[in-house]
Design a protein around this motif. Structure first.
Motif, PDB file in Angstrom:
ATOM      1  N   UNK A  58       0.847  -1.297   0.079  1.00 44.64           N
ATOM      2  CA  UNK A  58      -0.001  -0.070  -0.143  1.00 44.64           C
ATOM      3  C   UNK A  58       0.773   1.284  -0.006  1.00 44.64           C
ATOM      4  N   UNK A  59       2.130   0.936  -0.391  1.00 47.37           N
ATOM      5  CA  UNK A  59       3.207   2.264  -0.517  1.00 47.37           C
ATOM      6  C   UNK A  59       3.357   2.506  -2.042  1.00 47.37           C
ATOM      7  N   UNK A  60       3.159   3.705  -2.296  1.00 45.23           N
ATOM      8  CA  UNK A  60       3.176   4.097  -3.938  1.00 45.23           C
ATOM      9  C   UNK A  60       3.765   5.438  -3.820  1.00 45.23           C
ATOM     10  N   UNK A  61       4.628   5.785  -5.055  1.00 40.41           N
ATOM     11  CA  UNK A  61       5.227   7.015  -5.405  1.00 40.41           C
ATOM     12  C   UNK A  61       6.111   7.521  -4.245  1.00 40.41           C
ATOM     13  N   UNK A  62       5.921   8.555  -3.794  1.00 41.49           N
ATOM     14  CA  UNK A  62       6.742   9.328  -2.767  1.00 41.49           C
ATOM     15  C   UNK A  62       6.906   8.740  -1.470  1.00 41.49           C
ATOM     16  N   UNK A  63       5.820   8.146  -1.066  1.00 39.52           N
ATOM     17  CA  UNK A  63       5.670   7.149   0.240  1.00 39.52           C
ATOM     18  C   UNK A  63       6.770   6.528   0.430  1.00 39.52           C
ATOM     19  N   UNK A  64       7.790   6.046  -0.549  1.00 39.02           N
ATOM     20  CA  UNK A  64       8.782   5.272  -0.099  1.00 39.02           C
ATOM     21  C   UNK A  64       9.925   6.091   0.466  1.00 39.02           C
ATOM     22  N   UNK A  65       9.873   7.439   0.264  1.00 41.62           N
ATOM     23  CA  UNK A  65      11.067   8.259   0.467  1.00 41.62           C
ATOM     24  C   UNK A  65      10.791   8.950   2.020  1.00 41.62           C
ATOM     25  N   UNK A  66       9.374   8.772   2.664  1.00 44.64           N
ATOM     26  CA  UNK A  66       9.254   9.267   3.918  1.00 44.64           C
ATOM     27  C   UNK A  66       8.917   8.208   4.925  1.00 44.64           C
ATOM     28  N   UNK A  67       9.784   8.302   6.078  1.00 43.14           N
ATOM     29  CA  UNK A  67       9.650   7.394   7.058  1.00 43.14           C
ATOM     30  C   UNK A  67       8.357   6.997   7.597  1.00 43.14           C
ATOM     31  N   UNK A  68       7.587   8.405   7.914  1.00 36.85           N
ATOM     32  CA  UNK A  68       6.413   8.398   8.895  1.00 36.85           C
ATOM     33  C   UNK A  68       5.302   7.899   7.818  1.00 36.85           C
ATOM     34  N   UNK A  69       5.099   8.106   6.703  1.00 33.08           N
ATOM     35  CA  UNK A  69       4.273   7.574   5.689  1.00 33.08           C
ATOM     36  C   UNK A  69       4.621   5.941   5.599  1.00 33.08           C
ATOM     37  N   UNK A  70       5.887   5.307   5.344  1.00 31.07           N
ATOM     38  CA  UNK A  70       5.982   4.068   5.612  1.00 31.07           C
ATOM     39  C   UNK A  70       5.584   3.342   6.910  1.00 31.07           C
ATOM     40  N   UNK A  71       5.948   3.880   8.139  1.00 29.14           N
ATOM     41  CA  UNK A  71       5.389   3.462   9.292  1.00 29.14           C
ATOM     42  C   UNK A  71       3.842   3.345   9.213  1.00 29.14           C
ATOM     43  N   UNK A  72       3.130   4.490   8.973  1.00 25.69           N
ATOM     44  CA  UNK A  72       1.870   4.449   9.245  1.00 25.69           C
ATOM     45  C   UNK A  72       1.284   3.452   8.174  1.00 25.69           C
ATOM     46  N   UNK A  73       1.602   3.516   6.937  1.00 22.38           N
ATOM     47  CA  UNK A  73       0.897   2.538   5.874  1.00 22.38           C
ATOM     48  C   UNK A  73       1.311   1.084   6.148  1.00 22.38           C
ATOM     49  N   UNK A  74       2.310   0.847   6.812  1.00 22.92           N
ATOM     50  CA  UNK A  74       2.504  -0.507   7.380  1.00 22.92           C
ATOM     51  C   UNK A  74       1.624  -0.766   8.547  1.00 22.92           C
TER      52      UNK A  74
END
Length: 189
Positions: A58-74
């Motif tokens: 559920x990680x797409x585009x710039x989400x790979x570059x943002x640790x907070x987004x990665x954490x919350x999507x996980x």
């Protein structure tokens, strides 16, 4: 005379036993061709493995570059691991991110800074989420990585849905349960 009867009984028993012994052998021979004709198609198995991996992402585009987004999507993907107060063990989240993306993420206090805190845990922010369903269209081997093109349907928490085309770059990794890691993925709607 008794010896002759004993020998005849012995030979009769041997013939009967030979018939019983050879029966399973014949059964195996008749079943073997059917079993071998059901060999799986390697491409179908590989596509199923890739689709399984893509459907977990559920990680797409710039989400790979943002640790907070990665954490919350996980955390959204791992919501079933949340305790009654909405906290998920950091180790579960970092292992999930390592397994899917081969990223060694360190969860710091900066992540979700203004959310409830519990040492060693990540707070699952209450919100809606989307689920992704991929159908692999093509897999292109580019030596060091593969490019997967898939039709994707995104199902939103409010009942809406939208279709698009995803392009995902995978690298082979035998140390993960999926056999691959996602290093980039984008959807065009």
């Amino acid at each position: 005379m008794k010896r002759l009867i004993a020998v005849c009984l012995f030979l009769t028993c041997c013939l009967c036993m030979n018939g019983f012994i050879s029966m399973p052998e014949q059964t195996v021979k008749t079943e073997s061709p059917a079993v071998s004709s059901v060999a799986p198609d390697v491409d179908l198995v590989e596509n199923a493995r890739i689709e399984n991996l893509l459907n977990r992402n559920n990680v797409y585009g710039d989400d790979f570059l943002n640790n907070e987004k990665l954490t919350n999507l996980a955390a959204v993907a791992l919501r079933s691991y949340a305790d009654d107060n909405g906290f998920i063990d950091e180790a579960i989240i970092t292992a999930y991110i390592k397994d899917l993306y081969d990223i060694d993420l360190v969860i710091t206090d900066d992540i979700n800074a203004d959310m409830p805190k519990k040492a060693g845990y990540v707070y699952l922010i209450p919100r809606g989420f989307a689920m992704y369903n991929h159908d692999v269209v093509s897999v292109t081997d580019c030596t060091d990585f593969i490019v997967v093109t898939s039709n994707v349907t995104v199902y939103y928490h409010d009942g809406g849905q939208v279709a698009g085309v995803a392009t995902t770059i995978l690298i082979e990794n035998n140390n993960t349960a999926y056999g691959y890691n996602i290093i980039d993925s984008n959807i065009i709607f």
